[in-house]
Write a protein that holds these residues in place. Structure first.
Motif, PDB file in Angstrom:
ATOM      1  N   LEU A  85      -2.083 -20.693 -29.650  1.00 19.92           N
ATOM      2  CA  LEU A  85      -2.068 -19.672 -30.694  1.00 19.92           C
ATOM      3  C   LEU A  85      -2.343 -20.313 -32.049  1.00 19.92           C
ATOM      4  CD1 LEU A  85       0.962 -17.520 -29.482  1.00 19.92           C
ATOM      5  CD2 LEU A  85      -1.475 -17.124 -29.106  1.00 19.92           C
ATOM      6  N   PRO A  86      -2.791 -19.521 -33.033  1.00 16.27           N
ATOM      7  CA  PRO A  86      -3.244 -20.109 -34.297  1.00 16.27           C
ATOM      8  C   PRO A  86      -2.134 -20.541 -35.243  1.00 16.27           C
ATOM      9  CG  PRO A  86      -3.496 -17.731 -34.347  1.00 16.27           C
ATOM     10  CD  PRO A  86      -3.084 -18.084 -32.953  1.00 16.27           C
ATOM     11  N   ASP A  87      -0.867 -20.264 -34.913  1.00 17.20           N
ATOM     12  CA  ASP A  87       0.228 -20.683 -35.795  1.00 17.20           C
ATOM     13  C   ASP A  87       1.487 -20.849 -34.957  1.00 17.20           C
ATOM     14  OD1 ASP A  87       0.783 -20.496 -39.071  1.00 17.20           O
ATOM     15  OD2 ASP A  87       2.575 -20.187 -37.845  1.00 17.20           O
ATOM     16  N   PRO A  88       2.278 -21.914 -35.203  1.00 16.85           N
ATOM     17  CA  PRO A  88       3.484 -22.127 -34.395  1.00 16.85           C
ATOM     18  C   PRO A  88       4.500 -21.000 -34.501  1.00 16.85           C
ATOM     19  CG  PRO A  88       3.365 -23.692 -36.243  1.00 16.85           C
ATOM     20  CD  PRO A  88       2.042 -23.034 -36.145  1.00 16.85           C
ATOM     21  N   VAL A  89       4.504 -20.225 -35.585  1.00 15.17           N
ATOM     22  CA  VAL A  89       5.429 -19.098 -35.689  1.00 15.17           C
ATOM     23  C   VAL A  89       5.133 -18.056 -34.607  1.00 15.17           C
ATOM     24  CG1 VAL A  89       6.160 -17.161 -37.147  1.00 15.17           C
ATOM     25  CG2 VAL A  89       5.932 -19.445 -38.122  1.00 15.17           C
ATOM     26  N   LEU A  90       3.864 -17.910 -34.230  1.00 14.79           N
ATOM     27  CA  LEU A  90       3.531 -16.973 -33.160  1.00 14.79           C
ATOM     28  C   LEU A  90       4.057 -17.470 -31.819  1.00 14.79           C
ATOM     29  CD1 LEU A  90      -0.071 -15.778 -34.081  1.00 14.79           C
ATOM     30  CD2 LEU A  90       2.150 -14.830 -34.752  1.00 14.79           C
ATOM     31  N   ASP A  91       4.057 -18.778 -31.606  1.00 15.60           N
ATOM     32  CA  ASP A  91       4.672 -19.324 -30.387  1.00 15.60           C
ATOM     33  C   ASP A  91       6.164 -19.022 -30.368  1.00 15.60           C
ATOM     34  OD1 ASP A  91       2.474 -20.819 -28.994  1.00 15.60           O
ATOM     35  OD2 ASP A  91       2.394 -21.862 -30.914  1.00 15.60           O
ATOM     36  N   GLU A  92       6.831 -19.190 -31.514  1.00 14.29           N
ATOM     37  CA  GLU A  92       8.260 -18.874 -31.597  1.00 14.29           C
ATOM     38  C   GLU A  92       8.497 -17.395 -31.314  1.00 14.29           C
ATOM     39  OE1 GLU A  92      10.325 -20.200 -35.134  1.00 14.29           O
ATOM     40  OE2 GLU A  92       8.742 -21.665 -35.508  1.00 14.29           O
ATOM     41  N   ALA A  93       7.654 -16.550 -31.878  1.00 15.38           N
ATOM     42  CA  ALA A  93       7.814 -15.107 -31.682  1.00 15.38           C
ATOM     43  C   ALA A  93       7.661 -14.748 -30.210  1.00 15.38           C
ATOM     44  CB  ALA A  93       6.802 -14.350 -32.532  1.00 15.38           C
ATOM     45  N   ARG A  94       6.672 -15.317 -29.559  1.00 17.37           N
ATOM     46  CA  ARG A  94       6.460 -14.997 -28.139  1.00 17.37           C
ATOM     47  C   ARG A  94       7.628 -15.478 -27.284  1.00 17.37           C
ATOM     48  NH1 ARG A  94       0.765 -16.381 -25.440  1.00 17.37           N
ATOM     49  NH2 ARG A  94       1.432 -18.521 -25.875  1.00 17.37           N
ATOM     50  N   ARG A  95       8.158 -16.656 -27.586  1.00 16.15           N
ATOM     51  CA  ARG A  95       9.321 -17.140 -26.829  1.00 16.15           C
ATOM     52  C   ARG A  95      10.526 -16.218 -27.022  1.00 16.15           C
ATOM     53  NH1 ARG A  95       7.264 -22.299 -28.424  1.00 16.15           N
ATOM     54  NH2 ARG A  95       8.639 -22.363 -30.260  1.00 16.15           N
ATOM     55  N   ALA A  96      10.733 -15.743 -28.246  1.00 22.85           N
ATOM     56  CA  ALA A  96      11.854 -14.842 -28.504  1.00 22.85           C
ATOM     57  C   ALA A  96      11.674 -13.513 -27.771  1.00 22.85           C
ATOM     58  CB  ALA A  96      11.990 -14.609 -30.011  1.00 22.85           C
ATOM     59  N   LEU A  97      10.455 -12.993 -27.748  1.00 18.61           N
ATOM     60  CA  LEU A  97      10.186 -11.749 -27.020  1.00 18.61           C
ATOM     61  C   LEU A  97      10.388 -11.941 -25.523  1.00 18.61           C
ATOM     62  CD1 LEU A  97       7.022 -10.639 -28.997  1.00 18.61           C
ATOM     63  CD2 LEU A  97       9.214  -9.433 -28.966  1.00 18.61           C
ATOM     64  N   ASP A  98       9.917 -13.079 -25.002  1.00 15.08           N
ATOM     65  CA  ASP A  98      10.117 -13.366 -23.577  1.00 15.08           C
ATOM     66  C   ASP A  98      11.600 -13.374 -23.227  1.00 15.08           C
ATOM     67  OD1 ASP A  98       7.408 -13.569 -23.097  1.00 15.08           O
ATOM     68  OD2 ASP A  98       7.364 -15.771 -23.152  1.00 15.08           O
ATOM     69  N   ALA A  99      12.403 -14.005 -24.081  1.00 20.64           N
ATOM     70  CA  ALA A  99      13.836 -14.099 -23.799  1.00 20.64           C
ATOM     71  C   ALA A  99      14.500 -12.726 -23.855  1.00 20.64           C
ATOM     72  CB  ALA A  99      14.492 -15.058 -24.793  1.00 20.64           C
ATOM     73  N   HIS A 100      14.141 -11.932 -24.850  1.00 16.44           N
ATOM     74  CA  HIS A 100      14.806 -10.632 -25.033  1.00 16.44           C
ATOM     75  C   HIS A 100      14.428  -9.631 -23.947  1.00 16.44           C
ATOM     76  CE1 HIS A 100      16.717  -7.333 -27.181  1.00 16.44           C
ATOM     77  NE2 HIS A 100      15.613  -6.624 -27.030  1.00 16.44           N
ATOM     78  N   TYR A 101      13.146  -9.638 -23.526  1.00 13.81           N
ATOM     79  CA  TYR A 101      12.659  -8.620 -22.595  1.00 13.81           C
ATOM     80  C   TYR A 101      12.536  -9.121 -21.161  1.00 13.81           C
ATOM     81  CZ  TYR A 101      11.735  -5.586 -26.569  1.00 13.81           C
ATOM     82  OH  TYR A 101      11.879  -4.794 -27.688  1.00 13.81           O
ATOM     83  N   ALA A 102      12.993 -10.333 -20.886  1.00 16.04           N
ATOM     84  CA  ALA A 102      12.794 -10.929 -19.558  1.00 16.04           C
ATOM     85  C   ALA A 102      13.340 -10.046 -18.438  1.00 16.04           C
ATOM     86  CB  ALA A 102      13.437 -12.314 -19.497  1.00 16.04           C
ATOM     87  N   ALA A 103      14.569  -9.576 -18.572  1.00 15.46           N
ATOM     88  CA  ALA A 103      15.182  -8.804 -17.492  1.00 15.46           C
ATOM     89  C   ALA A 103      14.466  -7.483 -17.273  1.00 15.46           C
ATOM     90  CB  ALA A 103      16.649  -8.563 -17.804  1.00 15.46           C
ATOM     91  N   GLU A 104      14.005  -6.864 -18.362  1.00 12.78           N
ATOM     92  CA  GLU A 104      13.383  -5.543 -18.268  1.00 12.78           C
ATOM     93  C   GLU A 104      11.918  -5.628 -17.859  1.00 12.78           C
ATOM     94  OE1 GLU A 104      13.743  -1.451 -20.904  1.00 12.78           O
ATOM     95  OE2 GLU A 104      13.980  -3.405 -21.864  1.00 12.78           O
TER      96      GLU A 104
END
Length: 208
Positions: A85-104
């Motif tokens: 991805l073009p910025d490390p903040v987007l990697d952080e955002a995707r990891r946070a989304l993965d963690a929050h929505y993993a079960a669903e």
């Protein structure tokens, strides 16, 4: 492109994604669809906006519509599965989304599509993300909005009452359940003088 005016609220706090959890507001929609909204999720969103303007290889596209080829009214970029991805903040955002929505969701977000709406003349028409699995399966599309807030509208497929969310400056909006199959969304044109908006759409594998 109209000048960009940063948010007075986007200063002094830590950069990157904030907490999700109870801060996410879910609105159930008809037909098994729902929308989650987390205002101001990304700290340092205006600085990220400026970095992405410079770092992303934006491209203009032309598409056939009926009997003619027209310019797509926004600039685009797409990062496939495995592409950095073009910025490390987007990697952080995707990891946070993965963690929050993993079960669903039951799987990670794999790709990132970016759109740049340069001014009020840029837009996206009513549509659902129904290329691939989104046409037949419940899924999720997580949108991080940067820059000047613009309305993101949703309506039932075939027409009906419109739901409006004005998103920008680091807001998060997630469309889930049957939303891509049973609802449509759009960013309409506006005659008002508005600054640029940038959206980042995280999607699971096989959804476009």
């Amino acid at each position: 492109m109209e000048g960009f005016q940063g948010s007075l609220l986007d200063c002094g706090g830590p950069a990157g994604p904030g907490p999700l959890g109870a801060s996410v507001r879910r609105t159930p929609l008809a037909g098994g669809a729902w929308v989650d909204v987390r205002p101001g999720w990304l700290g340092g969103a205006d600085a990220l906006f400026e970095r992405l303007l410079r770092a992303v290889p934006w491209r203009a596209e032309r598409r056939r519509m009926y009997d003619r080829v027209i310019d797509v009214p926004r600039l685009l970029a797409f990062y496939r599965e495995g592409e950095p991805l073009p910025d490390p903040v987007l990697d952080e955002a995707r990891r946070a989304l993965d963690a929050h929505y993993a079960a669903e969701l039951g799987e990670p977000f794999r790709t990132a599509g970016l759109c740049l709406y340069r001014d009020g003349r840029d837009s996206v028409a009513w549509h659902g993300d129904t290329e691939g699995r989104g046409a037949t399966e419940d899924t999720m599309v997580a949108i991080v909005s940067l820059g000047t807030p613009r309305p993101l509208l949703l309506r039932p497929r075939g027409g009906g009452p419109v739901v409006r969310h004005d998103v920008g400056h680091g807001d998060l909006l997630v469309m889930g359940g049957s939303c891509q199959r049973t609802w449509e969304h759009a960013v309409p044109k506006t005659a008002r003088s508005v600054g640029p908006r940038l959206s980042v759409q995280f999607r699971p594998r096989g959804v476009r």
